[in-house]
Design a protein around this motif. Structure first.
Motif, short mmCIF file in Angstrom:
data_model
loop_
_atom_site.label_atom_id
_atom_site.label_comp_id
_atom_site.label_asym_id
_atom_site.label_seq_id
_atom_site.Cartn_x
_atom_site.Cartn_y
_atom_site.Cartn_z
N VAL A 250 7.36 8.13 4.03
CA VAL A 250 7.90 8.25 2.67
C VAL A 250 9.19 9.05 2.74
CG1 VAL A 250 7.50 9.04 0.31
CG2 VAL A 250 5.57 8.20 1.69
N ASN A 251 10.29 8.43 2.35
CA ASN A 251 11.59 9.11 2.35
C ASN A 251 11.91 9.78 3.69
OD1 ASN A 251 12.08 8.43 -0.38
ND2 ASN A 251 10.90 10.20 -1.07
N GLY A 252 11.61 9.08 4.77
CA GLY A 252 11.92 9.59 6.10
C GLY A 252 10.91 10.56 6.67
N GLN A 253 9.85 10.88 5.90
CA GLN A 253 8.81 11.80 6.36
C GLN A 253 7.60 11.01 6.86
OE1 GLN A 253 9.10 15.19 6.43
NE2 GLN A 253 11.11 15.18 5.46
N LEU A 254 7.10 11.40 8.03
CA LEU A 254 5.84 10.84 8.51
C LEU A 254 4.72 11.72 7.98
CD1 LEU A 254 4.26 8.83 10.28
CD2 LEU A 254 4.54 10.45 12.19
N ILE A 255 3.89 11.16 7.11
CA ILE A 255 2.89 11.94 6.39
C ILE A 255 1.49 11.50 6.81
CG2 ILE A 255 2.00 12.59 4.13
CD1 ILE A 255 4.72 11.88 2.96
N SER B 131 8.38 5.22 -3.70
CA SER B 131 8.00 6.17 -4.73
C SER B 131 6.51 6.14 -4.90
CB SER B 131 8.69 5.80 -6.07
OG SER B 131 8.32 4.50 -6.46
N ALA B 132 5.93 7.25 -5.34
CA ALA B 132 4.50 7.32 -5.50
C ALA B 132 4.06 6.44 -6.66
CB ALA B 132 4.08 8.77 -5.76
N SER B 133 3.02 5.62 -6.40
CA SER B 133 2.56 4.74 -7.47
C SER B 133 1.04 4.70 -7.56
CB SER B 133 3.08 3.31 -7.25
OG SER B 133 2.66 2.81 -5.99
N SER B 134 0.35 5.23 -6.54
CA SER B 134 -1.11 5.25 -6.59
C SER B 134 -1.58 6.42 -5.76
CB SER B 134 -1.68 3.93 -6.04
OG SER B 134 -1.34 3.77 -4.67
N THR B 135 -2.89 6.67 -5.78
CA THR B 135 -3.43 7.80 -5.04
C THR B 135 -4.52 7.34 -4.11
OG1 THR B 135 -5.07 8.27 -6.74
CG2 THR B 135 -2.93 9.40 -6.92
N SER B 136 -4.72 8.11 -3.05
CA SER B 136 -5.82 7.88 -2.13
C SER B 136 -6.23 9.23 -1.60
CB SER B 136 -5.38 6.96 -0.98
OG SER B 136 -6.43 6.80 -0.06
N THR B 137 -7.42 9.68 -1.93
CA THR B 137 -7.85 11.02 -1.54
C THR B 137 -9.05 11.03 -0.62
OG1 THR B 137 -9.24 11.17 -3.52
CG2 THR B 137 -7.00 12.01 -3.69
N ALA B 138 -9.59 9.86 -0.30
CA ALA B 138 -10.76 9.85 0.55
C ALA B 138 -10.86 8.52 1.27
CB ALA B 138 -12.03 10.11 -0.26
N THR B 139 -11.54 8.50 2.37
CA THR B 139 -11.82 7.27 3.10
C THR B 139 -13.30 7.21 3.39
OG1 THR B 139 -11.38 8.39 5.19
CG2 THR B 139 -9.54 7.20 4.17
N THR B 140 -13.78 6.03 3.74
CA THR B 140 -15.17 5.87 4.08
C THR B 140 -15.29 5.59 5.57
OG1 THR B 140 -15.06 3.50 3.59
CG2 THR B 140 -15.74 4.96 1.81
#
Length: 254
Positions: A149-154, A87-96
């Protein structure tokens, strides 16, 4: 009058040469490619479009291509790689960008790379980076980041979710399935990390070895396919058998 035997052999030869190629592929079915011996004609109002030298597929209407560049970061759910669901518990919107030239791995994600020659340590990504285009292997400096996540490769495409979608087989003679990135989830099968090995299975697509993949180059582009056969068995001409594995080092490495 021609002898019966000669007439029969001529008719048989014509059937063998033209019979298969004259068949019609199913919707979204394979319709050509190097080594392909199945149907080469698409249904009415469908077009046979070349994906690469080894794979052409039927699409509705006139085949067109387009790319969409992600510009608005969205929340990406985090997960524990290897479970296949979370289940979603945190976010990540960018990398360095690290000194190696690759992006720093975000928490809860992994790189995915080939671990067999001749494409050892080539990394899974989009053909056009961070867009819903064909799945390919490429240089470590462009390595994408993934979670299951839930069988999906994201794929985390610069903060936007892209889902690995698998082309449905047109018939039982199909030996490999193409994979593309889409903004909508896949409905055909289920991805999972078994240990660090990336696997795919579907209740409607028989597959004896769920971790078998194929890499089929076209020019300098390395297209990735799901192998519906056994690893290292009846490999299509020009392709190579591969397994794909998760790598969770801080950056992608050669």
């Amino acid at each position: 009058m021609r002898p019966f035997k000669t007439t029969y052999l001529s008719a048989l030869t014509a059937f063998l040469v033209y019979g298969v190629s004259g068949q019609t592929a199913g919707d979204y079915g394979q319709c050509g490619g190097i080594g392909w011996t199945g149907a080469t004609t698409c249904p009415a109002n469908w077009t046979c479009s070349e994906i690469n030298d080894y794979y052409s597929q039927c699409f509705p209407g006139t085949a067109t291509t387009s790319t969409t560049t992600a510009t608005t970061p969205t929340t990406v759910p985090s997960s524990t790689v290897g479970t296949g669901s979370t289940s979603a518990s945190s976010t990540s919107t960018a990398t360095t960008t690290a000194s190696s030239g690759s992006a720093t791995l975000a928490p809860g994600y992994s790189f995915v790379r080939a671990v067999e020659d001749p494409y050892f340590h080539q990394y899974l990504q989009s053909e056009v980076l961070n867009t819903p285009t064909t799945a390919v292997l490429g240089n470590y400096t462009n390595a994408a980041q993934f979670q299951v996540v839930n069988g999906q490769l994201i794929q985390n495409a610069a903060g936007t979710n892209l889902y690995a979608t698998v082309d449905p087989p047109a018939n039982s003679s199909v030996t490999m399935l193409g994979m593309t990135w889409s903004t909508t989830p896949d409905t055909l099968g289920t991805f999972v990390f078994s240990g660090d090995s990336l696997e795919w299975s579907s209740p409607t697509v028989p597959r004896p070895q769920t971790n078998a993949w194929l890499v089929c180059p076209s020019g300098t582009t390395l297209f990735i396919y799901i192998n519906l056969g056994y690893y290292d068995y009846e490999t299509p001409t020009g392709c190579s058998d591969e397994t794909l594995n998760a790598y969770t080092g801080p950056t992608a490495v050669p």
